[in-house]
Design an enzyme around this catalytic site. Structure first.
Site: not given
Ligand code: PLP
Length: 380
Positions: A195, A319
């Site tokens: 995504h 997040c």
């Molecule tokens: N790693 C990084 C650097 C990210 O920016 C993100 C999401 O923001 C993730 C991991 C996690 O990815 P996912 O949303 O597909 O679990």
């Protein structure tokens, strides 16, 4: 302006995946030809992802997201190294890496978090010194989701390899924004999230270099050559294949355009808003990301006013938003508390236009002035 949080699914991607949400609903593991046509399409998607990464198709393991890829890499390597107890990572990783590390610490592992300087640059010498006989894995992100700072991953991978240790990189924010070539690299494991590159949510990839010892994280069926059990997210995987194909076609050209838009926004904000500064090393930064701190005001208040104009941005990591703690990334960089509180991340994509950038640039000084007029931090 919030594309590091998630991206618009490309029209071409929707078109490619739609039949597999409808009449082509077969299970790729089935023996019959109804399932077989799905498995051949999956094979094609796997090849498209491999082409973008410059690797072989059998080095691609589909997962459900970037978080699963990160967890699989770390836990999967530890499981094959039961005699080792040390993980080396950085203070600025995404929670998808820091979360499992903190959990593993409770189970007796030693977690070494390497720091960064004021520009968000990693202390490579410290990293080299901290790798010892007990180290099972080194996990360092390719590019930071909050500041866009790109780490010298090939240099780090070579150091880690010279010590005989497995190297993982969370490249969730890098793939599709900068060219990668696994054939010329020392990276053993690399995480991707669909995504973030114009595919839908719910699909990710873990690149696993041939010969890398990795125990599966999801146990079940024999899907993904036994590396990840569970019936495949067929429409998601097909979508990701198409998204990788699109990203590969125009990566240099698109990113040059996005960079020009980002630089236009940065220049306009710096020229029109007093007491603000750009966070992160501007020489080694993703072309789409701009993180700015506005002194004396709260990032959340800026976001609310931007939202009133229909502008989506982010303060720190999406997040962790919802908490008023300043971002762990900016704190690791030593950004002063007040500046870290007033930080906003703008992250563009190939779908942004010059008119949109100019609209944001026009609204920002107005918003900043309005909030500063109300700020208890500024004395009249
Ligand atoms: N790693 C990084 C650097 C990210 O920016 C993100 C999401 O923001 C993730 C991991 C996690 O990815 P996912 O949303 O597909 O679990």
């Amino acid at each position: 302006m919030d594309n590091n949080a998630t991206t618009k699914v490309a029209d071409e991607v929707i078109e490619e995946m739609t039949p597999y949400l409808g009449e082509l609903y077969g299970n790729p593991s089935s023996m019959h030809s109804f399932g077989g046509q799905v498995s051949s399409k999956l094979r094609q998607a796997r090849q498209s992802v491999a082409a973008l990464l410059g690797c072989e198709s059998d080095e691609i393991v589909f997962t459900s997201c970037g978080t699963e890829s990160d967890n699989t890499a770390i836990r999967g390597v530890l499981a094959t190294n039961p005699d080792k107890g040390r993980i080396i990572t950085t203070r600025v990783e995404h929670p998808a890496v820091l979360g499992p590390c903190r959990e593993l610490e409770h189970h007796g592992y030693t977690i070494v978090e390497i720091g960064v300087d004021k520009q968000g640059r990693l202390d490579i010498e410290q990293l080299r010194d901290r790798i010892d006989e007990d180290t099972a894995i080194v996990s360092v992100m390719y590019a930071n989701n909050e500041t866009g700072v790109i780490f010298p991953i090939e240099q780090i991978a070579a150091i880690v390899k010279s010590k005989g240790v497995t190297f993982h990189t969370d490249a969730v924010q890098a793939v599709g924004k900068i060219p990668l070539n696994m054939a010329k690299s020392n990276i053993d494991l690399l995480s991707i999230s669909g995504h973030k590159l114009h595919a839908p949510k719910g699909v990710g990839v873990l690149y696993v270099r041939r010969g890398t010892r990795l125990a599966p994280f999801m146990l079940g069926g024999h899907q993904e050559s036994g590396k990840r059990g569970g019936t495949e997210n067929v429409p998601g995987i097909i979508a990701l294949g198409k998204a990788c194909e699109l990203a590969g076609k125009k990566i240099e050209e698109e990113n040059m355009r996005v960079k020009q838009l980002r630089d236009r926004l940065q220049e306009a904000i710096l020229a029109s808003c007093p007491d603000c500064m750009v966070n992160g090393d501007q020489q080694h930064r993703l072309p789409n990301t701009l993180n700015v701190s506005f002194e004396y005001i709260e990032g959340e208040a800026i976001l609310l006013l931007l939202n009133k104009f229909g502008i989506c941005a982010s303060s720190g990591s999406a997040c962790t938003s919802g908490s008023l703690e300043p971002s762990h990334v900016l704190r690791a960089m030593g950004v002063p508390f007040t500046a870290a509180h007033g930080s906003i991340r703008f992250s563009l994509s190939r779908y942004n236009t010059e008119a949109e950038v100019d609209f944001v640039a026009e609204k920002m000084p107005e918003i900043v002035q309005k909030l500063r007029d109300l700020s208890p931090f500024i004395k009249a």
